[in-house]
Write an enzyme that holds these catalytic residues in place. Structure first.
Site: not given
Length: 540
Positions: A112, A236, A291, A306, A332, A379
Site C-alpha cells: 500500500s 477510552e 482508536e 465510533d 480510504e 492492489h
C-alpha cells in the site's frame, strides 16, 4: 477415472437443477434485450463533462480487487434479501472505467505504500516507502533526502483548496500517510519506531510530519497512541497498556496541533458524542482519532462510540465544501485489506459494502458538474470466487460441487493465508461448519501467517469533470496526473488556460508540484553540460 465421472455427474445435476432458481422474467429474451437497449441509449446520450473540477473526491478501497468488488456487490444485495448478483452498487453507476497496473518499481506485487505514492504523488516507487521516488531505499534514511515527492493533497492545498483525509485505519498508515509524509519506511509511525541511526541522519516519524508538512483541514481515523508520550493512558481504554502512548520524545502532538490552530475553530475529538457535536458550518479544522490504532471492523463497530465511514465522510465533506475554491478529500476503506490479510472474507466484504455506502454519501453531498469522483483500489488480494454456486446462494457459503476428495469447499477461498489446514493429508470437512460467520477463516492453498497481496490490475472508476480521462489500461501513477489536470492543480494547469501543449518542466534538485522530485534529471543535465564543456575544450 471414477472421480472424473462423479464430477461430470455432479456438474450435470447442477446444470439441471440450478436453472430453476432463475426469475421468471429472466427466461424471456425480451427482458435482456430491453435492458441492453436502455443501457445502450444511456451510453449514446452521454455527454463529456469538460468542466474544471472544483472538487476531487478520491475513494480508495485498500485491497479491493475485482473479486472483492464482485463478491461485495452480491453480499450487498443479499443483505437486502435479494439474490445479489444483479445488485447495482454505487460504484457500478460510474460511467467511466479503466484498469490500472499496480506493480512497484522493485516488485511484481506491491504494497500500500508504493501504490499510494503512485496514485497520490504520480511517481512509482519501491515497496514500503512513502512519498519518495524509487531512488530511495526501504529503511535507509540517507537515501530519502532529495528524493521526496509531493502528493495531490499538497498540490490542492497550494492551489487554495481545503484538503482532508478520512480512513478506517490509523491516520499514519501507508495510504493516508503518503498524502502528507515522506519516509523511507512506512512503519515509522512514531519516533519510537524510527531507528537511532535514521534519527541521526535527519529522518522524522510520520506522526510529526502530519503536523509539520501540509496544513490539513480534516483528519479522521485512528492512531491516538502514536501522538502521545510513552505511557499516556488512552481515554477510552485506560487499563490497556498496548493502547497507551508510544512516543519517546515526550511530545503530545494532539496538544501541539491544537496550539497550532489558535485563532481558528479547531476541534479534536475521540468519541462519537463529541464528533456529532462538531458543527461543520463553524468548524475550520477537525482532528478525530477514534482508536489508539486502526478503527474497529464495521461488523464489530460500537455505533455509540465510533461513527461509520458514511458519517465520517459526510462530516469531512460538509467542513471542506465551505471553501469557495473547492476541496480534495481522500477517503480510504482501509480495513478491507486487513480483513483479507486475516483470511476473513466476511469482514472484508462487509467493509466493502460500508465503503460503497460512503461513496453514495459523497455523491449525494456534491454536484457532479463540479466534482470529480474517483473510486479505485491500490492492489488486490489472492481471493478466488469459484465452484458453480447456485444463483442467489450466499456468497459466504459453500459450492454445491464438491472436490474430488468428496469434501465441500467454500465459494470464496484464498491462494495463501492463515486458513491453510491439512490434517493427515486431508482438508477439513466443512459439512457441519457455518462458513457465514464473521470469525470464519476461509481455507487457503498455501500456509502463511497473513495473506499476501496479489498482482492483477485493479479497476478505476470515475464520474464528473474530465472523468473520461480514466479509461483504458494505465500505469497507476497516471491517476494522480489525470486528477490534477482535471482540477488545474500541480504543475499542469492547461485545462484552465485553454492550452494544448504540455508545460515546460524545469529540472531541479528539489521536488516540483507535480511530484517529479529527485536527482536523476539534475544528474542528466549536469552530464550534458560537462559533455558540452568537454567538446568545447577539444575544439580549442
Amino acid at each position: 477415472m471414477e472421480s472424473t465421472r462423479v464430477a461430470i455427474l455432479a456438474l450435470s445435476l447442477l446444470v439441471a437443477f440450478g436453472s430453476s432458481s432463475a426469475k421468471v422474467e429472466e427466461e424471456n429474451p425480451e427482458f435482456w434485450r430491453s435492458q441492453a437497449r436502455k443501457t445502450l441509449q444511456s451510453a449514446l446520450d452521454r455527454k463529456l463533462n469538460t468542466n474544471v473540477a472544483k472538487n476531487i473526491l478520491l475513494f480508495l478501497g485498500d485491497g479491493m480487487g475485482i473479486t472483492t468488488y464482485t463478491a461485495a456487490r452480491i453480499l450487498k444485495g443479499q443483505l437486502q434479501n435479494q439474490t445479489g448478483e444483479e445488485t447495482v452498487m454505487t460504484m457500478d453507476t460510474f460511467p467511466n472505467v479503466g484498469l490500472v497496473k499496480t506493480y512497484s518499481v522493485d516488485f511484481q506485487i506491491p504494497d500500500s505504500a508504493a501504490t499510494a505514492t503512485a496514485y497520490l504523488c504520480g511517481v512509482k516507487t519501491n515497496l514500503n516507502t512513502i512519498g519518495v521516488s524509487a531512488a530511495a531505499r526501504n529503511g535507509v534514511c540517507k537515501t530519502q533526502k532529495g528524493n521526496e515527492v509531493t502528493s495531490i493533497l499538497k498540490w490542492a492545498k497550494d492551489a487554495g483548496k481545503s484538503v482532508g483525509i478520512v480512513t478506517t485505519t490509523r491516520v499514519q498508515h501507508a495510504t493516508p500517510a503518503t498524502s502528507y509524509a515522506h519516509s523511507a519506511s512506512r512503519k515509522w509511525y512514531s519516533d519510537a519506531d524510527v531507528p537511532d541511526a535514521a534519527k541521526r541522519d535527519g529522518c522524522t516519524d510520520i506522526s510529526s510530519q502530519l503536523l509539520n508538512n501540509t496544513d490539513i483541514d480534516v483528519i479522521i481515523g485512528g492512531g491516538r497512541k502514536y501522538m502521545t508520550p510513552r505511557g499516556t493512558k488512552d481515554p477510552e481504554y485506560p487499563r490497556d497498556y498496548s493502547s497507551r502512548g508510544k512516543r519517546k520524545d515526550g511530545r503530545n502532538l494532539i496538544n501541539e496541533w491544537q496550539r497550532l490552530k489558535i485563532g481558528k475553530v479547531a476541534h479534536y475529538v475521540w468519541n462519537k458524542t463529541d464528533f456529532d457535536a462538531v458543527d461543520p458550518e463553524t468548524t475550520d479544522y477537525l482532528m478525530a482519532l477514534f482508536e489508539p490504532g486502526d478503527l474497529r471492523f464495521e461488523a464489530d463497530r460500537d455505533p455509540s462510540m465510533d461513527p461509520s465511514i458514511v458519517e465520517t465522510t459526510e462530516k469531512a465533506i460538509r467542513i471542506l465544501q465551505k471553501n469557495p475554491k473547492g476541496f480534495f478529500l481522500l477517503v480510504e476503506g482501509g480495513r478491507i485489506d486487513q480483513a483479507h490479510h486475516n483470511g476473513r472474507a466476511y469482514m472484508a466484504l462487509h467493509e466493502t459494502v460500508a465503503f460503497d455506502y460512503a461513496i453514495a454519501k459523497g455523491l449525494e453531498l456534491t454536484k457532479e458538474h463540479e466534482t470529480l469522483t474517483i473510486v479505485t483500489a491500490d492492489h488486490s488480494h489472492p481471493v478466488t470466487f469459484n465452484g458453480f454456486p447456485f444463483r442467489g446462494q450466499s456468497i459466504l457459503g459453500k459450492s454445491p460441487l464438491w472436490g474430488t476428495d468428496m469434501l465441500p469447499y467454500t465459494t470464496l477461498m484464498y491462494g495463501n493465508g492463515p486458513g491453510h489446514k491439512i490434517t493427515n493429508g486431508k482438508r477439513p470437512d466443512l459439512r457441519n461448519v457455518n462458513t457465514k460467520t464473521k470469525d470464519y477463516i476461509q481455507l487457503s492453498a498455501a500456509p502463511t501467517e497473513s495473506t499476501t497481496h496479489s498482482g492483477e490490475d485493479v479497476a478505476v472508476l470515475a464520474r464528473g469533470p474530465m472523468a473520461h480521462l480514466f479509461q483504458g489500461v494505465q500505469e497507476q501513477n497516471y491517476i494522480a496526473h489525470a486528477m490534477a489536470y482535471a482540477a488545474c492543480v500541480g504543475a499542469d494547469v492547461r485545462h484552465c488556460q485553454g492550452q494544448t501543449q504540455p508545460p515546460v518542466v524545469h529540472t531541479t534538485f528539489t521536488d516540483d508540484k507535480n511530484g517529479n522530485g529527485g536527482t536523476h534529471g539534475s544528474v542528466t543535465l549536469l552530464m550534458s553540460l560537462l559533455g558540452a564543456l568537454l567538446a568545447i575544450a577539444l575544439l580549442i
